[in-house]
Design a protein around this motif. Structure first.
Motif, mmCIF file in Angstrom:
data_model
loop_
_atom_site.group_PDB
_atom_site.id
_atom_site.type_symbol
_atom_site.label_atom_id
_atom_site.label_comp_id
_atom_site.label_asym_id
_atom_site.label_seq_id
_atom_site.Cartn_x
_atom_site.Cartn_y
_atom_site.Cartn_z
ATOM 1 N N ASP A 248 0.567 -1.203 0.240
ATOM 2 C CA ASP A 248 0.428 -0.011 -0.444
ATOM 3 C C ASP A 248 0.902 1.434 0.024
ATOM 4 O OD1 ASP A 248 0.606 0.650 2.601
ATOM 5 O OD2 ASP A 248 -0.282 -1.103 3.469
ATOM 6 N N TRP A 249 0.182 2.767 -0.595
ATOM 7 C CA TRP A 249 1.122 3.862 -0.394
ATOM 8 C C TRP A 249 1.287 4.011 1.073
ATOM 9 C CZ3 TRP A 249 0.213 8.163 2.374
ATOM 10 C CH2 TRP A 249 -1.573 8.420 2.657
ATOM 11 N N ILE A 250 1.599 3.424 1.678
ATOM 12 C CA ILE A 250 1.841 4.418 3.263
ATOM 13 C C ILE A 250 2.874 3.355 3.193
ATOM 14 C CG2 ILE A 250 1.161 4.288 6.008
ATOM 15 C CD1 ILE A 250 -1.722 4.218 6.036
ATOM 16 N N GLY A 251 2.822 2.430 3.115
ATOM 17 C CA GLY A 251 4.321 1.653 2.926
ATOM 18 C C GLY A 251 5.586 2.428 2.400
ATOM 19 N N ILE A 252 4.702 2.036 1.092
ATOM 20 C CA ILE A 252 5.875 2.881 0.209
ATOM 21 C C ILE A 252 6.662 3.982 0.175
ATOM 22 C CG2 ILE A 252 6.157 3.203 -2.294
ATOM 23 C CD1 ILE A 252 3.723 1.325 -2.970
ATOM 24 N N PHE A 254 5.945 6.002 3.154
ATOM 25 C CA PHE A 254 6.702 6.140 4.961
ATOM 26 C C PHE A 254 7.555 5.420 4.936
ATOM 27 C CE2 PHE A 254 2.729 8.418 4.655
ATOM 28 C CZ PHE A 254 3.355 10.114 5.286
ATOM 29 N N GLY A 255 7.412 4.160 5.151
ATOM 30 C CA GLY A 255 8.030 3.428 5.400
ATOM 31 C C GLY A 255 9.748 3.123 4.189
ATOM 32 N N LEU A 256 9.260 3.141 2.827
ATOM 33 C CA LEU A 256 10.515 3.518 1.839
ATOM 34 C C LEU A 256 11.111 4.787 1.785
ATOM 35 C CD1 LEU A 256 11.815 2.053 0.103
ATOM 36 C CD2 LEU A 256 10.462 1.875 -2.245
ATOM 37 N N GLY A 257 10.395 5.763 0.969
ATOM 38 C CA GLY A 257 10.273 7.391 0.180
ATOM 39 C C GLY A 257 11.108 7.951 2.046
ATOM 40 N N PHE A 258 10.829 7.478 3.005
ATOM 41 C CA PHE A 258 11.050 8.573 3.755
ATOM 42 C C PHE A 258 12.236 7.535 4.645
ATOM 43 C CE2 PHE A 258 10.381 10.253 8.338
ATOM 44 C CZ PHE A 258 11.056 11.038 8.381
ATOM 45 N N VAL A 259 11.437 6.359 6.105
ATOM 46 C CA VAL A 259 12.153 6.029 6.863
ATOM 47 C C VAL A 259 13.205 5.496 5.949
ATOM 48 C CG1 VAL A 259 12.195 4.191 8.370
ATOM 49 C CG2 VAL A 259 10.822 5.710 8.974
ATOM 50 N N LEU A 260 13.395 3.630 5.344
ATOM 51 C CA LEU A 260 14.586 3.171 4.457
ATOM 52 C C LEU A 260 15.246 4.060 3.843
ATOM 53 C CD1 LEU A 260 12.381 -0.195 3.864
ATOM 54 C CD2 LEU A 260 14.669 0.199 5.271
ATOM 55 N N SER A 261 14.825 5.198 2.879
ATOM 56 C CA SER A 261 15.605 6.056 1.756
ATOM 57 C C SER A 261 16.459 7.043 2.741
ATOM 58 C CB SER A 261 14.283 6.791 0.792
ATOM 59 O OG SER A 261 15.440 7.450 0.472
ATOM 60 N N PHE A 262 15.597 7.543 3.752
ATOM 61 C CA PHE A 262 16.293 8.518 4.401
ATOM 62 C C PHE A 262 17.787 7.849 5.395
ATOM 63 C CE2 PHE A 262 14.260 11.558 2.506
ATOM 64 C CZ PHE A 262 14.512 13.106 2.190
ATOM 65 N N ASN A 483 8.282 -5.602 4.898
ATOM 66 C CA ASN A 483 9.671 -4.663 4.863
ATOM 67 C C ASN A 483 9.503 -3.474 5.797
ATOM 68 O OD1 ASN A 483 11.606 -6.886 4.995
ATOM 69 N ND2 ASN A 483 11.939 -6.703 3.213
ATOM 70 N N PHE A 484 9.157 -2.684 4.605
ATOM 71 C CA PHE A 484 8.841 -1.228 4.944
ATOM 72 C C PHE A 484 8.109 -0.779 6.391
ATOM 73 C CE2 PHE A 484 7.894 -1.075 -0.399
ATOM 74 C CZ PHE A 484 9.133 -1.426 -0.126
ATOM 75 N N TRP A 485 6.444 -1.649 6.584
ATOM 76 C CA TRP A 485 6.383 -1.619 7.268
ATOM 77 C C TRP A 485 7.255 -2.072 9.114
ATOM 78 C CZ3 TRP A 485 2.163 0.869 8.815
ATOM 79 C CH2 TRP A 485 1.100 1.777 7.808
ATOM 80 N N GLY A 486 7.946 -3.131 9.397
ATOM 81 C CA GLY A 486 9.024 -2.759 9.660
ATOM 82 C C GLY A 486 9.735 -1.477 10.241
ATOM 83 N N ALA A 487 9.989 -1.318 8.577
ATOM 84 C CA ALA A 487 11.232 0.057 9.167
ATOM 85 C C ALA A 487 10.205 1.659 9.371
ATOM 86 C CB ALA A 487 11.485 0.596 7.703
ATOM 87 N N ILE A 488 8.799 1.341 9.522
ATOM 88 C CA ILE A 488 7.673 1.935 10.145
ATOM 89 C C ILE A 488 7.671 2.100 11.334
ATOM 90 C CG2 ILE A 488 5.493 2.959 9.769
ATOM 91 C CD1 ILE A 488 4.755 3.181 7.525
ATOM 92 N N ALA A 489 8.202 0.533 12.061
ATOM 93 C CA ALA A 489 7.909 0.330 13.689
ATOM 94 C C ALA A 489 8.894 0.749 14.252
ATOM 95 C CB ALA A 489 7.620 -1.254 13.397
ATOM 96 N N ALA A 490 10.189 0.196 13.236
ATOM 97 C CA ALA A 490 11.543 0.912 14.274
ATOM 98 C C ALA A 490 11.562 2.127 14.151
ATOM 99 C CB ALA A 490 12.723 0.423 12.972
ATOM 100 N N PHE A 491 11.006 3.059 13.253
ATOM 101 C CA PHE A 491 11.426 4.562 13.206
ATOM 102 C C PHE A 491 10.334 5.354 14.395
ATOM 103 C CE2 PHE A 491 10.400 8.456 12.049
ATOM 104 C CZ PHE A 491 11.194 9.591 11.991
ATOM 105 N N VAL A 492 8.890 4.387 14.630
ATOM 106 C CA VAL A 492 7.507 4.809 15.505
ATOM 107 C C VAL A 492 8.294 4.432 17.333
ATOM 108 C CG1 VAL A 492 5.551 5.336 15.675
ATOM 109 C CG2 VAL A 492 6.104 4.546 13.965
#
Length: 560
Positions: A248-252, A254-262, A483-492
């Motif tokens: 979904d777009w949230i994972g893409i 925020f997970g990829l475009g923000f947390v993992l990428s940055f 993986n994207f949602w896992g990154a979001i969880a780690a960040f939050v």
């Protein structure tokens, strides 16, 4: 796991000659670079004397390893055009942010590594924890590139994979041990052009074989499981009913475009190290910005071959057939004549060597400067630490040989690498970015935020991938989306813990964070005004950065 390509790659004397010339040049670069290595800073940071165009090309070449070539081609075959999200959302904006915003913090403080910045901003426990986790991440990622490099050697000579991995490691070991970071960087500049020379003919021939871009779209749509969705970036990204292969777009976003990428582009020292080797702050800022321009167009050299392979190799990714990782080697075996095949093979080998060299050179720096010197053997002459750096380079490559066999267990190495990024880069980015912009953040908040974020990432991976045997509360079908949602969880989790601990502990005095926090400059720093020293308008970091973003936006709309 992998197919045996040895019988299908018709390599002759012309191809071996091209390969031999390339390896001779690489060793020569290492020998020449060795003459300039007199101090540990020469070995680990090239004496901070390299021009922006060299560090810029090395910056992007360091990322053109197995992850980029085999991994993105595998993603192209498995996920389709949605893979461009790894570039246009998952790379370019973060590279611009690094150049315009964060490089002044890194370069002007004269740090040797990202962990060293954390020590100065927070405390020794935060520094040690990050240095250890980064060292582990480096050798795991180096193993990915070494595994891919071994696959190509195996396909060339028909050697067992284990022997190919050992021999491949030897080549990388020679030029890094001899020339340090300078040897790696100048080799990466050469490798950048060799990679292009190897991949461009493959794309041209592959597209020709399927009837051009329109023919590729028709054949993928009609004859593969991906169907029409293969050419949609954002189709099927609705939350709750996502059918897009990346989720979904949230994972893409925020997970990829923000947390993992940055997290990757701004805190991964394998990349930041190239910018730190630049001759001044202006050149350091321009390093990732120059690298952003080729990064925008690299999808044409990786995703398209993956889609072509999906059409022309019917068993790709299916049980008993080649894995997605084999997409590009299979196309090379199918299409390229001798001579061109030699160039393409050299390009692949160059890519994997560049990726592994980036990991190993950053590993030896962090181990020596951030683990050995402050915590094990202190106050020795500089020459001692230079020797430690060379010794740990050998040890790092030996460990990388072991981790290469972990990578061999994955059908798509990109899935594996993104999981590693969620463990190591996502929590680090949370701690780093809050610390840069919030001067109230305390030293112990940095430590506990980093520890809790890392733990959250590992727990998310184990639970979302059903490794713990617990009932699934939320089902996420796409491996990448997990993986994207896992990154979001780690960040939050990291940010929440950071805020709580900050409110309960005492911050450092302002004098101790000068130059380390946004809005708190260090007036005594001679590099503070250097970024304004731009001789020509086209050297301006802002012009370079916003131009790269503009091109990315236009292409995103065109291929919407």
């Amino acid at each position: 796991m992998t197919t045996d390509l040895a019988a299908t790659l018709d390599v002759n004397a012309i191809d071996y000659t091209i390969l031999g010339i390339y390896f001779a040049i690489v060793i020569a670069i290492g020998l020449l670079a060795r003459r300039a290595v007199a101090t540990s800073e020469d070995f680990f940071l090239s004496g901070r004397a390299l021009p922006a165009w060299v560090t810029g090309l090395a910056f992007v070449a360091a990322n053109l390893g197995a992850l980029e070539i085999l991994g993105m081609a595998a993603n192209g075959a498995e996920y389709g055009i949605a893979t461009v999200h790894f570039y246009w959302i998952g790379a370019v904006p973060a590279m611009v942010f690094l150049g315009l915003v964060l490089m002044p913090f890194y370069y002007s403080t004269r740090v040797h590594s990202v962990p060293e910045y954390l020590r100065r901003r927070f405390n020794a426990p935060t520094h040690a924890f990050n240095a250890l986790s980064f060292a582990v991440a480096s050798v795991l990622t180096a193993g990915v590139n070494l595994y891919a490099l071994g696959l190509i050697i195996q396909s060339l000579l028909g050697w067992p994979l284990w022997l190919a991995i050992f021999v491949s490691a030897g080549f990388v070991l020679i030029y890094i041990t001899l020339g340090g970071l300078s040897g790696a960087i100048y080799t990466e500049v050469l490798q950048f052009f060799v990679i292009l020379a190897g991949l461009i003919p493959l794309v041209i021939v592959g597209l020709s074989a399927v009837g051009g871009w329109d023919g590729l779209k028709d054949k993928v749509t009609e004859n593969t499981d991906l169907g029409a969705s293969a050419f949609s970036q954002w189709g099927g990204t609705g939350v709750g009913d996502a059918t897009n292969p990346l989720g979904d777009w949230i994972g893409i976003v925020f997970g990829l475009g923000f947390v993992l990428s940055f997290g990757y582009w701004t805190t991964n020292f394998a990349e930041v190290q190239r910018a730190l080797s630049a001759k001044d702050l202006s050149a350091a800022q321009r390093t990732p910005l120059i690298g952003a321009f080729p990064k925008i167009f690299i999808p044409a050299l990786t995703i398209i071959p993956g889609l072509v392979a999906l059409v022309l190799i019917p068993q790709l990714g299916k049980e008993g057939g080649p894995t997605y990782n084999d997409a590009i080697p299979e196309l090379m075996a199918k299409f390229l004549p001798n001579g061109v095949l030699g160039i393409a093979l050299t390009g692949l080998l160059a890519a994997f060597m560049a990726g592994m060299a980036a990991n190993v050179s950053s590993f030896n720096t962090v181990f020596t400067y951030d683990l050995w010197r402050p915590y094990v053997v202190k106050n020795r002459p500089d020459r001692y630490y230079l020797q430690v750096g060379r010794i740990i380079t050998v040890i790092g490559i030996v460990i990388g040989i072991g981790t290469a066999f972990i990578a061999a267990g994955y059908e798509n190495i990109m899935n594996y690498v993104q999981a590693l990024f969620s463990f190591f880069n996502a929590p680090l980015f949370a701690t780093f970015i809050v610390g840069v912009f919030w001067k109230r953040m305390t030293a112990w908040a940095g430590f506990w935020g980093l520890v809790s974020g890392t733990a959250a990432a590992i727990l998310a991976y184990l639970s979302l991938n059903d490794k713990l045997g617990i009932p699934e509360i939320v089902f996420i079908e796409s491996t990448q989306s997990r993986n994207f949602w896992g990154a979001i969880a780690a960040f939050v989790v990291d940010v929440v813990v950071t805020v709580i601990v900050t409110l309960l502990t005492k911050p450092k005095p302002i004098d101790e964070v000068k130059g380390l926090v946004w809005g708190v400059p260090d007036p005594d720093n001679p590099d503070a005004a250097d970024a304004q020293n731009v001789r020509r308008w086209w050297e301006s970091p802002k012009v370079l950065g916003f131009t790269a973003l503009g091109i990315t936006v236009v292409l995103s709309i065109v291929f919407l």
